[in-house]
Every structure is written in C-alpha cells, then in structure tokens.
Write a protein that holds these residues in place. Structure first.
Motif, PDB file in Angstrom:
ATOM      1  N   MET A 233       6.582   8.363  -3.722  1.00 13.63           N
ATOM      2  CA  MET A 233       5.725   7.173  -3.761  1.00 13.63           C
ATOM      3  C   MET A 233       6.122   6.183  -2.670  1.00 13.63           C
ATOM      4  O   MET A 233       5.261   5.545  -2.062  1.00 13.63           O
ATOM      5  CB  MET A 233       5.805   6.520  -5.135  1.00 13.63           C
ATOM      6  N   CYS A 234       7.423   6.062  -2.402  1.00 17.31           N
ATOM      7  CA  CYS A 234       7.854   5.168  -1.326  1.00 17.31           C
ATOM      8  C   CYS A 234       7.368   5.683   0.025  1.00 17.31           C
ATOM      9  O   CYS A 234       6.983   4.892   0.903  1.00 17.31           O
ATOM     10  CB  CYS A 234       9.366   5.043  -1.325  1.00 17.31           C
TER      11      CYS A 234
ATOM     12  N   ALA B 184       4.453  -4.502  -4.092  1.00 13.72           N
ATOM     13  CA  ALA B 184       5.386  -3.534  -3.517  1.00 13.72           C
ATOM     14  C   ALA B 184       6.811  -3.835  -3.965  1.00 13.72           C
ATOM     15  O   ALA B 184       7.576  -2.912  -4.291  1.00 13.72           O
ATOM     16  CB  ALA B 184       5.298  -3.551  -1.995  1.00 13.72           C
TER      17      ALA B 184
ATOM     18  N   LEU C 235       2.127   0.736  -7.641  1.00 10.87           N
ATOM     19  CA  LEU C 235       1.724   1.294  -6.351  1.00 10.87           C
ATOM     20  C   LEU C 235       0.202   1.320  -6.227  1.00 10.87           C
ATOM     21  O   LEU C 235      -0.346   1.081  -5.148  1.00 10.87           O
ATOM     22  CB  LEU C 235       2.306   2.697  -6.174  1.00 10.87           C
TER      23      LEU C 235
ATOM     24  N   PHE D 187       7.116  -2.720  -7.351  1.00 14.52           N
ATOM     25  CA  PHE D 187       7.088  -1.255  -7.375  1.00 14.52           C
ATOM     26  C   PHE D 187       8.470  -0.665  -7.127  1.00 14.52           C
ATOM     27  O   PHE D 187       8.904   0.232  -7.852  1.00 14.52           O
ATOM     28  CB  PHE D 187       6.081  -0.767  -6.333  1.00 14.52           C
TER      29      PHE D 187
ATOM     30  N   LEU E 267       3.948   4.630   0.376  1.00 14.51           N
ATOM     31  CA  LEU E 267       3.887   3.208   0.723  1.00 14.51           C
ATOM     32  C   LEU E 267       4.079   3.020   2.229  1.00 14.51           C
ATOM     33  O   LEU E 267       3.370   2.233   2.870  1.00 14.51           O
ATOM     34  CB  LEU E 267       4.946   2.447  -0.057  1.00 14.51           C
TER      35      LEU E 267
END
Lengths: 65, 168
Positions: free
Chosen positions: A31-32, B20, B36, B23, A35
């Motif tokens: 998920m990062c 973020a 997210l 998150f 991002l």
C-alpha cells in the motif's frame, strides 16, 4: 498551484518511503508503494498542467467563468 | 469563481496529507486500506482542480475502486485484519468525525449556492476522452500494444501459478 501540487506530491512520496522503511507488514508495504506511485502521478499531472499537455488538461471547466 | 479551484485545491491537499499520515500510522491493515482510499479520492479531487478531470475519474475507478478492492481481498484471504478493534472508539474521535461531516455538509451547501459553471458542451478539441483515445491509437500505438502484451503475460502467469500442478 503547480508548485503547491509538487510540494504535496513530495510530501506524499516521503510518507510512502517512510512507510516502506518502517513497516513490517507486507500488505502495508504494497500500500505504501501504491501511495508513492500516486504521488508521482500527481507530479505528472502538475507537469502536464505546467506544459499545457492538451491530451490530459482540458479547460472546459473554466472557459465560461 | 476564481477562488473556488484554489480553495478546493488546498482543501484536498490537506485531506490527502492528513489521510496519508493516518494511513502510515495505523497498525491494523483494514483501517490503513480505508485511509488509503481516502488519500486516493483526495488525489482525484486534486487532479480535477488541476484541470485534469479525466485523470481524476480514472483515479477513482482504478485506484479507489479496483486496486483497493484487491488490497482488502488480500487482507481478507490472509486473515490479516484483527476484528473487534475499531479506530473510532473514543469520544474525541467521534466528535472529530462529526465535525468533519458537518464541514463537508457546509462545503456542499456553499458550493450549491455558488453558480458553478457546468461542463460546457465543448468543441471537439476539448473532448478529453476523444483526445486520449486518438493519441492512444495513433501516436502511442506501440506502447499500447506492448502494454496489452504485458497484461496477457500476466494473465497467463496467474493461471499457471494458480494451477495445482503444471505439466508442460
């Protein structure tokens, strides 16, 4: 607005990098990474607006101001 | 109307950065995935504010829709999420959620009162979908076909890996 978009993109990218470096969970690592990809997308759109790329940028919203 | 785009640009920027940060600080993967989603939707708003509405729509469809569903499915299949732990337990966070909801409502009411220019029936050069499709099938046809080849390889690989045993 373009410079601010690039700043936001940089902040999101750094948050993603910090997440990748500090988290242990594999799914959160993915998920990062997503991002970070999105942060780069934001900078792409900002540069498209800077150079007025006609494919992505349309001025249909602002024409009738 | 000039300030509309700037104001919402900063609003969505703030929303994206705050989401973020929330998150990366979540322990549980399920709230992390939901935060997210929040980031991706705020980014879609940012794209629209940067005059790229097509990219914003694709962002919502692909990222906030498809990719996040994949993440939540993986979390569900691997049983990573711990049930029973909610993020919004305390009174403070409930009040915060209520305040955010009220702010959204106020924003929507203000936006309704302002006479936002509708998407004009633009001349053909302004049709973003046409422009994207035309450039995909003319200028970038090689890259487009190569992408479809990569997707085909990925599908074949997924089928091969998902089979129990492979006899070649």
């Amino acid at each position: 607005m373009i410079a601010e978009a690039l700043i936001v993109s940089a902040i999101l990218f750094v948050i993603g990098v910090v997440g990748v470096l500090t988290r242990r969970n594999a799914i959160i690592l993915f998920m990062c990474a997503e991002l970070m990809l999105n942060a780069v997308n934001l900078s792409f759109v900002a540069f498209a607006k800077l150079h007025n790329v006609p494919v992505l940028i349309c001025h249909c919203y602002r024409r009738r101001r | 109307m000039n300030g509309f785009f700037e104001f919402h640009f900063y609003l969505f920027s703030l929303l994206a950065i705050a989401s973020a940060l929330l998150f990366v600080t979540r322990k549980n993967p399920v709230p992390a995935a939901l935060w997210l989603v929040n980031v991706m939707i705020a980014l879609a708003g940012l794209y629209v504010m940067l005059d790229a509405p097509f990219v914003g729509i694709i962002q919502v469809l692909v990222y906030a829709g498809a990719i996040m569903v994949v993440f939540v499915f993986v979390v569900m299949l691997l049983n990573l999420g711990r049930s029973g732990i909610s993020d919004f337990r305390s009174l403070g966070s409930r009040l915060g959620a209520g305040a955010v909801g009220l702010a959204l409502l106020a924003n929507l009411l203000v936006v309704q009162r302002q006479n936002i220019p509708r998407i004009a029936l633009a001349p053909e050069t302004d049709n973003v979908v046409d422009a994207v499709a035309a450039s995909l099938f003319t200028d970038y046809i090689v890259a487009f076909e190569l992408t479809s080849l990569v997707l085909l390889v990925a599908v074949i690989g997924a089928v091969l890996l998902a089979k129990k045993r492979v006899r070649l």
